[in-house]
Design a protein around this motif. Structure first.
Motif, short mmCIF file in Angstrom:
data_model
loop_
_atom_site.label_atom_id
_atom_site.label_comp_id
_atom_site.label_asym_id
_atom_site.label_seq_id
_atom_site.Cartn_x
_atom_site.Cartn_y
_atom_site.Cartn_z
N VAL A 125 0.81 -1.23 0.00
CA VAL A 125 0.00 0.00 0.00
C VAL A 125 0.84 1.27 0.00
N GLU A 126 1.98 1.24 0.67
CA GLU A 126 2.76 2.45 0.88
C GLU A 126 3.29 3.06 -0.42
N GLY A 127 3.80 2.25 -1.32
CA GLY A 127 4.35 2.77 -2.58
C GLY A 127 3.33 3.57 -3.38
N PRO A 128 2.17 2.97 -3.68
CA PRO A 128 1.15 3.73 -4.41
C PRO A 128 0.67 4.98 -3.66
N LEU A 129 0.57 4.90 -2.34
CA LEU A 129 0.17 6.06 -1.55
C LEU A 129 1.19 7.18 -1.72
N LEU A 130 2.46 6.86 -1.57
CA LEU A 130 3.51 7.87 -1.71
C LEU A 130 3.51 8.48 -3.10
N ARG A 131 3.36 7.64 -4.11
CA ARG A 131 3.35 8.10 -5.50
C ARG A 131 2.21 9.09 -5.73
N GLU A 132 1.02 8.77 -5.24
CA GLU A 132 -0.14 9.63 -5.44
C GLU A 132 -0.03 10.95 -4.66
N VAL A 133 0.44 10.87 -3.43
CA VAL A 133 0.58 12.09 -2.62
C VAL A 133 1.64 13.01 -3.23
N MET A 134 2.74 12.43 -3.69
CA MET A 134 3.77 13.23 -4.33
C MET A 134 3.25 13.88 -5.61
#
Length: 65
Positions: free
Chosen positions: A25-34
């Motif tokens: 979950v963390e990778g996609p979350l970071l990508r979207e927030v960035m």
């Protein structure tokens, strides 16, 4: 979450279930927030509730730097 658990069944996970889910979950979350904050790490870190150094560490772990 229930569907995810059903899909993995009794599969052994050496890291533990928490680490497995966070990794997924963390990778996609970071990508979207960035992307939402147009690459601004300070604003992204604030939105995530973490400090900028922690964000940079997580971005590096996920190959997003």
């Amino acid at each position: 979450m229930r569907r995810y658990l059903a899909d993995i069944g009794d599969t052994e996970c050496s890291e533990g279930l928490h680490a497995l889910v966070i990794h997924e979950v963390e990778g996609p979350l970071l990508r979207e927030v960035m992307a939402f904050h147009e690459g601004n790490q300070s604003r992204a870190a604030t939105a995530l509730g973490i400090n900028r150094a922690t964000l940079r560490k997580k971005l590096a772990q996920h190959g997003l730097l």
